[in-house]
Design a protein around this motif. Structure first.
Motif, PDB file in Angstrom:
ATOM      1  N   TYR A 243     -10.257  36.466  18.767  1.00 18.96           N
ATOM      2  CA  TYR A 243      -9.025  37.010  17.946  1.00 18.96           C
ATOM      3  C   TYR A 243      -7.939  37.679  18.913  1.00 18.96           C
ATOM      4  N   CYS A 244      -6.730  37.360  18.228  1.00 18.13           N
ATOM      5  CA  CYS A 244      -5.738  38.203  19.085  1.00 18.13           C
ATOM      6  C   CYS A 244      -5.299  39.561  18.172  1.00 18.13           C
ATOM      7  N   PRO A 245      -5.587  40.665  19.233  1.00 17.72           N
ATOM      8  CA  PRO A 245      -5.695  42.160  18.727  1.00 17.72           C
ATOM      9  C   PRO A 245      -4.102  42.640  18.586  1.00 17.72           C
ATOM     10  N   HIS A 246      -3.310  41.758  19.116  1.00 20.63           N
ATOM     11  CA  HIS A 246      -2.011  42.372  19.392  1.00 20.63           C
ATOM     12  C   HIS A 246      -0.899  42.410  17.904  1.00 20.63           C
ATOM     13  N   LYS A 247      -0.086  43.248  17.994  1.00 18.08           N
ATOM     14  CA  LYS A 247       1.079  43.432  17.208  1.00 18.08           C
ATOM     15  C   LYS A 247       1.877  42.117  16.998  1.00 18.08           C
ATOM     16  N   PRO A 248       2.018  41.958  15.529  1.00 21.26           N
ATOM     17  CA  PRO A 248       2.854  40.493  15.109  1.00 21.26           C
ATOM     18  C   PRO A 248       3.917  39.949  16.301  1.00 21.26           C
ATOM     19  N   HIS A 249       4.720  41.059  16.634  1.00 22.85           N
ATOM     20  CA  HIS A 249       5.844  40.498  17.628  1.00 22.85           C
ATOM     21  C   HIS A 249       5.760  40.981  19.171  1.00 22.85           C
ATOM     22  N   ALA A 250       4.517  41.110  19.567  1.00 22.51           N
ATOM     23  CA  ALA A 250       4.229  41.557  20.794  1.00 22.51           C
ATOM     24  C   ALA A 250       4.541  40.377  21.923  1.00 22.51           C
ATOM     25  N   ASN A 251       4.577  39.072  21.429  1.00 16.95           N
ATOM     26  CA  ASN A 251       5.081  37.858  22.293  1.00 16.95           C
ATOM     27  C   ASN A 251       3.773  37.868  23.494  1.00 16.95           C
ATOM     28  N   CYS A 252       2.275  37.987  23.014  1.00 15.27           N
ATOM     29  CA  CYS A 252       1.264  38.031  23.868  1.00 15.27           C
ATOM     30  C   CYS A 252       1.119  36.585  23.973  1.00 15.27           C
ATOM     31  N   ALA A 253       0.332  36.209  24.802  1.00 16.56           N
ATOM     32  CA  ALA A 253      -0.195  34.580  24.938  1.00 16.56           C
ATOM     33  C   ALA A 253      -1.181  34.115  24.198  1.00 16.56           C
ATOM     34  N   CYS A 254      -1.935  34.962  23.289  1.00 14.72           N
ATOM     35  CA  CYS A 254      -2.854  34.644  22.592  1.00 14.72           C
ATOM     36  C   CYS A 254      -2.858  34.632  21.176  1.00 14.72           C
ATOM     37  N   ARG A 255      -1.513  35.150  20.542  1.00 11.94           N
ATOM     38  CA  ARG A 255      -1.308  35.044  19.144  1.00 11.94           C
ATOM     39  C   ARG A 255      -0.729  33.945  18.761  1.00 11.94           C
ATOM     40  N   LYS A 256      -1.382  33.286  17.725  1.00 14.51           N
ATOM     41  CA  LYS A 256      -1.133  31.972  17.013  1.00 14.51           C
ATOM     42  C   LYS A 256       0.256  32.253  16.420  1.00 14.51           C
TER      43      LYS A 256
ATOM     44  N   LEU B 248      -7.380  28.626  21.681  1.00 15.15           N
ATOM     45  CA  LEU B 248      -8.076  27.195  21.470  1.00 15.15           C
ATOM     46  C   LEU B 248      -8.307  26.773  22.998  1.00 15.15           C
ATOM     47  N   PHE B 249      -7.273  26.942  24.004  1.00 13.16           N
ATOM     48  CA  PHE B 249      -7.379  26.372  25.155  1.00 13.16           C
ATOM     49  C   PHE B 249      -8.592  27.259  25.773  1.00 13.16           C
ATOM     50  N   ASP B 250      -8.793  28.589  25.717  1.00  9.88           N
ATOM     51  CA  ASP B 250      -9.782  29.371  26.302  1.00  9.88           C
ATOM     52  C   ASP B 250     -11.247  28.674  25.705  1.00  9.88           C
ATOM     53  N   LEU B 251     -11.558  28.540  24.451  1.00  4.60           N
ATOM     54  CA  LEU B 251     -12.526  28.152  23.939  1.00  4.60           C
ATOM     55  C   LEU B 251     -12.926  26.642  24.429  1.00  4.60           C
ATOM     56  N   ALA B 252     -11.977  25.768  24.570  1.00  4.18           N
ATOM     57  CA  ALA B 252     -12.193  24.360  24.947  1.00  4.18           C
ATOM     58  C   ALA B 252     -12.746  24.417  26.373  1.00  4.18           C
ATOM     59  N   ALA B 253     -12.230  25.174  27.288  1.00  3.23           N
ATOM     60  CA  ALA B 253     -12.453  25.494  28.609  1.00  3.23           C
ATOM     61  C   ALA B 253     -13.858  25.902  28.723  1.00  3.23           C
ATOM     62  N   LYS B 254     -14.338  26.770  27.889  1.00  2.16           N
ATOM     63  CA  LYS B 254     -15.615  27.436  27.878  1.00  2.16           C
ATOM     64  C   LYS B 254     -16.879  26.675  27.370  1.00  2.16           C
TER      65      LYS B 254
END
Length: 177
Positions: A92-105, A111-117
């Protein structure tokens, strides 16, 4: 390589914005949608890795704590286990909706992190969501995309459309047979 079903949570796996529940901030707010446990069990039986990839901006906004989110996910796993279904991992991404983080859909980092793991073949995998950010994340990650429900059907360009997750599972079980 493995094939995965990446599933959004709210609106795909559980009720949200329904008569019974507005937001899922505690385990008593969590209700599996009809057919979801059966669908996930079919994915398991077909050999798919099953992942929940969910934006949980309520944490960043202070509406819930991460410990409460863990309790919600524990309830989800217990509900699925009643019929022998399981998810391989919840991210999950715990960041605020407009935080512009790398993990928020709609960004595809989860998806990339899970694919690698898990050694996932993204081109053979599926992202299932009920909103445009889910579909964009799947497309950006290189998966096939499936939009479920009717809410945004005319506005979102997915590869496939189904009414619910069980319809997806039944189609995949036949398609991959």
């Amino acid at each position: 390589m493995n094939i995965a079903m990446f599933l959004d949570r709210d609106g795909v796996v559980n009720e949200v914005l329904s008569e019974r529940v507005k937001f899922v901030n505690k385990p008593t707010d969590f209700y599996l949608l009809d057919g979801v446990a059966e669908a996930i069990k079919l994915f398991n039986e077909e050999g798919f890795k099953v992942f929940i990839v969910t934006n949980q901006g309520g944490i960043g906004l202070g509406y819930m704590k991460e410990s409460a989110l863990q309790d919600v996910h524990k309830k989800m796993e217990e509900d699925l286990a009643k019929i022998g279904a399981y998810v391989d991992e919840v991210v999950y991404c715990p960041h605020k909706p407009h935080a512009n983080c790398a993990c928020r859909k709609p960004k595809p980092k989860m998806l990339f992190d899970l694919a690698a793991k898990y050694d996932i073949d993204l081109a053979q995998s599926y992202m299932v969501g009920d909103r445009e950010p889910d579909i964009i994340a799947g497309r950006e990650a290189g998966t096939r995309t499936i939009l479920i429900g009717e809410r945004e059907k005319d506005e979102v360009e997915a590869d496939m459309y189904f009414p619910d997750l069980l319809s997806v599972a039944n189609w995949l079980a036949e398609y991959h047979a």
